[in-house]
Design a protein around this motif. Sequence first.
Motif, mmCIF file in Angstrom:
data_model
loop_
_atom_site.group_PDB
_atom_site.id
_atom_site.type_symbol
_atom_site.label_atom_id
_atom_site.label_comp_id
_atom_site.label_asym_id
_atom_site.label_seq_id
_atom_site.Cartn_x
_atom_site.Cartn_y
_atom_site.Cartn_z
ATOM 1 N N THR A 160 0.827 -1.209 0.000
ATOM 2 C CA THR A 160 0.000 0.000 0.000
ATOM 3 C C THR A 160 0.855 1.250 0.000
ATOM 4 O O THR A 160 0.578 2.217 -0.712
ATOM 5 N N ARG A 161 1.938 1.248 0.788
ATOM 6 C CA ARG A 161 2.817 2.406 0.875
ATOM 7 C C ARG A 161 3.477 2.688 -0.473
ATOM 8 O O ARG A 161 3.605 3.834 -0.894
ATOM 9 N N HIS A 162 3.913 1.613 -1.150
ATOM 10 C CA HIS A 162 4.559 1.797 -2.456
ATOM 11 C C HIS A 162 3.563 2.327 -3.485
ATOM 12 O O HIS A 162 3.912 3.177 -4.314
ATOM 13 N N GLY A 206 -6.185 9.640 -6.735
ATOM 14 C CA GLY A 206 -7.345 10.338 -7.271
ATOM 15 C C GLY A 206 -7.448 10.281 -8.783
ATOM 16 O O GLY A 206 -8.540 10.403 -9.339
ATOM 17 N N GLY A 207 -6.317 10.059 -9.452
ATOM 18 C CA GLY A 207 -6.330 9.991 -10.914
ATOM 19 C C GLY A 207 -7.178 8.853 -11.453
ATOM 20 O O GLY A 207 -7.642 8.903 -12.602
ATOM 21 N N ARG A 212 2.509 7.883 -8.484
ATOM 22 C CA ARG A 212 1.529 8.883 -8.876
ATOM 23 C C ARG A 212 1.068 8.677 -10.321
ATOM 24 O O ARG A 212 1.884 8.452 -11.213
ATOM 25 N N LEU A 213 -0.245 8.761 -10.503
ATOM 26 C CA LEU A 213 -0.819 8.627 -11.834
ATOM 27 C C LEU A 213 -0.782 9.986 -12.532
ATOM 28 O O LEU A 213 -1.671 10.812 -12.347
ATOM 29 N N THR A 214 0.230 10.202 -13.315
ATOM 30 C CA THR A 214 0.367 11.438 -14.078
ATOM 31 C C THR A 214 -0.599 11.396 -15.269
ATOM 32 O O THR A 214 -1.119 10.331 -15.638
ATOM 33 N N LEU A 243 -10.573 1.919 -4.729
ATOM 34 C CA LEU A 243 -9.122 1.834 -4.949
ATOM 35 C C LEU A 243 -8.480 3.211 -4.848
ATOM 36 O O LEU A 243 -7.399 3.355 -4.264
ATOM 37 N N ALA A 244 -9.135 4.215 -5.434
ATOM 38 C CA ALA A 244 -8.595 5.579 -5.369
ATOM 39 C C ALA A 244 -8.504 6.063 -3.931
ATOM 40 O O ALA A 244 -7.538 6.729 -3.536
#
Length: 214
Positions: free
Chosen positions: A3-5, A79-80, A10-12, A72-73
Amino acid sequence: MITRHVQKFRLTPTRILIIKVIIHAVSLLFVTVLVHNTLNGGFGADPIKGIEHFTGKAALNTLILTLLLSPLAKKYKQGGLIRLRRLLGVYSFFWVALHLSAYLALDLNFDWYLLGSEIIKRPYLAIGAISWIILLLLALTSTQSMQRRLGQHWQQLHNWVYLTLILSPIHYYWSVKSGLIEPTIYLFICLSLLYCRKQKIMNLLARKNKYQTS
């Protein structure tokens, strides 16, 4: 640890675009499988039921994936992922439209009167029709322009997807005469997704009751 990884990842916008391309590619692959099996006898001794089953399951799977994005978000702080909901939601309607078209064309020979009669007589078709109408409305109002035009009513309309999430696996369960294990699993998955939103659903029901009593 996992979870931490995931949270650090980040979803760019570029990565979101890549995921959307993958969604299109996978959807096209399943359309190809549908066409190939239809033309080459891949659906067995009862190809009509095979086509209806394939398209119905594709619609249900895509709907589940759409409703899975928010948990999941939230869990992984991505948030992406929410930006993928519209695309998956439209594909869910695409498959359910094919599902109805297959039933209307192959089972009923485009007899609209018979379709209405069957919906009235068979409860599983009635709840399937309700789900179809809801997904149609959600697909038609999925654009940002429609969201702006509808304002707060947009979210109220799109909350009806929760009803579709429970009606769709029930439709599947009632439509089969044997092999109930798979539709039962789908029903359990959909109930689990609703349970993840229990507080939101309870708030919506409480708000509705408040309006009715006021």
